[in-house]
Write a protein that holds these residues in place. Structure first.
Motif, mmCIF file in Angstrom:
data_model
loop_
_atom_site.group_PDB
_atom_site.id
_atom_site.type_symbol
_atom_site.label_atom_id
_atom_site.label_comp_id
_atom_site.label_asym_id
_atom_site.label_seq_id
_atom_site.Cartn_x
_atom_site.Cartn_y
_atom_site.Cartn_z
ATOM 1 N N ILE A 99 0.842 -1.197 0.000
ATOM 2 C CA ILE A 99 0.000 0.000 0.000
ATOM 3 C C ILE A 99 0.876 1.245 0.000
ATOM 4 O O ILE A 99 0.569 2.256 -0.645
ATOM 5 N N GLY A 100 2.001 1.179 0.711
ATOM 6 C CA GLY A 100 2.950 2.295 0.692
ATOM 7 C C GLY A 100 3.471 2.573 -0.704
ATOM 8 O O GLY A 100 3.639 3.736 -1.093
ATOM 9 N N TYR B 109 7.509 4.207 4.926
ATOM 10 C CA TYR B 109 7.282 3.725 3.561
ATOM 11 C C TYR B 109 6.822 4.862 2.642
ATOM 12 O O TYR B 109 7.259 4.956 1.489
ATOM 13 N N SER B 110 5.945 5.705 3.137
ATOM 14 C CA SER B 110 5.446 6.817 2.315
ATOM 15 C C SER B 110 6.583 7.723 1.891
ATOM 16 O O SER B 110 6.659 8.153 0.726
ATOM 17 N N VAL C 100 -0.330 13.397 2.341
ATOM 18 C CA VAL C 100 -1.400 12.655 1.668
ATOM 19 C C VAL C 100 -1.050 11.171 1.582
ATOM 20 O O VAL C 100 -1.882 10.303 1.869
ATOM 21 N N ALA C 101 0.196 10.882 1.190
ATOM 22 C CA ALA C 101 0.623 9.489 1.077
ATOM 23 C C ALA C 101 0.542 8.778 2.423
ATOM 24 O O ALA C 101 0.100 7.625 2.512
ATOM 25 N N MET D 76 -1.935 4.916 5.961
ATOM 26 C CA MET D 76 -2.451 4.595 7.290
ATOM 27 C C MET D 76 -3.896 4.122 7.219
ATOM 28 O O MET D 76 -4.277 3.134 7.866
ATOM 29 N N ALA D 77 -4.706 4.817 6.451
ATOM 30 C CA ALA D 77 -6.132 4.480 6.376
ATOM 31 C C ALA D 77 -6.346 3.082 5.811
ATOM 32 O O ALA D 77 -7.209 2.330 6.283
#
Length: 239
Positions: free
Chosen positions: A64-65, A144-145, A102-103, A108-109
């Motif tokens: 996801i990251g 990661y972001s 934003v990333a 996280m979400a």
């Protein structure tokens, strides 16, 4: 340092139809696995830790990251539309910082929230397993972001490189090869989880002070370097 207009455009890019579909698949798969495991094995603290550590932290969070981090800036650089944003009176470090926020929020979400829910499905948060792995997912999301946002600014093949890193380094080497574990975001985040979860359920090869320092250092360094790369990116007609 935070620009709402840049944030709105970035959310629109990251949560586009194709990326959003992929973002929902991994959390959905985690919840499906958690429900199946609970149905077959009942509530078991060690099994819960194994599922969350083996799939959520080792696979889902980095993937996801990759999607959120590279998607926040990579496509704009690839198709050239970044020039319209850079032509606006917005400082380039502000652009990077906003895109990082934003990333992080998206990662996280789509990772920490389903990890928390899956933990409760698996064992009702017995021995704080759900909370421990949720904390790990939260802190890993930040690092990661930053890493994948940087990757999106320096390479046109950011997604491919990011997937190789997530699937080979973090999932395979970061889990199995002792020497590689100390250079794994996964292991750094698990060090925090280890302090929260039940004794013996969660393990990390990195001590907590070193893990915190490495997480902070990598996040700051990656964000700074991404800002520098964007700062030197030339617009057409610039000298």
């Amino acid at each position: 340092m935070y620009n709402p207009t840049v944030a709105r455009l970035t959310y629109r890019a990251v949560l586009g139809r194709r990326r959003a579909a992929i973002l929902f698949v991994l959390p959905g798969l985690l919840l499906l696995i958690a429900a199946a495991v609970r149905g077959f094995n009942g509530a078991d603290d060690q099994v819960a830790a194994d599922v969350l550590g083996g799939f959520a932290i080792a696979t889902m969070v980095p993937l996801i990251g990759v999607i959120a981090g590279t998607g926040s800036i990579g496509p704009e650089i690839d198709d050239g539309s970044i020039v319209y944003l850079l032509a606006k009176p917005v400082k380039r470090p502000t652009i990077i910082f906003t895109k990082l926020i934003v990333a992080i929020a998206v990662t996280m979400a789509f990772s920490a929230v389903p990890t928390f829910i899956a933990g409760f499905i698996l064992n009702g948060n017995g021995q704080q397993v759900a909370i421990a792995y949720t904390v790990a997912a939260l802190v890993a999301s930040i690092a990661y972001s930053a890493l994948f946002l940087l990757l999106g600014t320096v390479s046109r093949h950011a997604v491919v490189i990011g997937l190789v890193y997530a699937l080979v380094w973090e999932t395979l080497f970061g889990s199995l090869v002792p020497g590689a574990r100390t250079l794994s975001v996964q292991q750094w985040s698990l060090s925090l989880a280890e302090k929260i979860g039940g004794e013996g359920l969660i393990g990390s090869d990195v001590g907590l002070p070193a893990a915190v320092a490495l997480l902070a250092g990598v996040t700051v360094a990656a964000t700074w370097y991404a800002g520098q790369k964007l700062r030197v990116l030339k617009l057409a007609g610039e000298e």
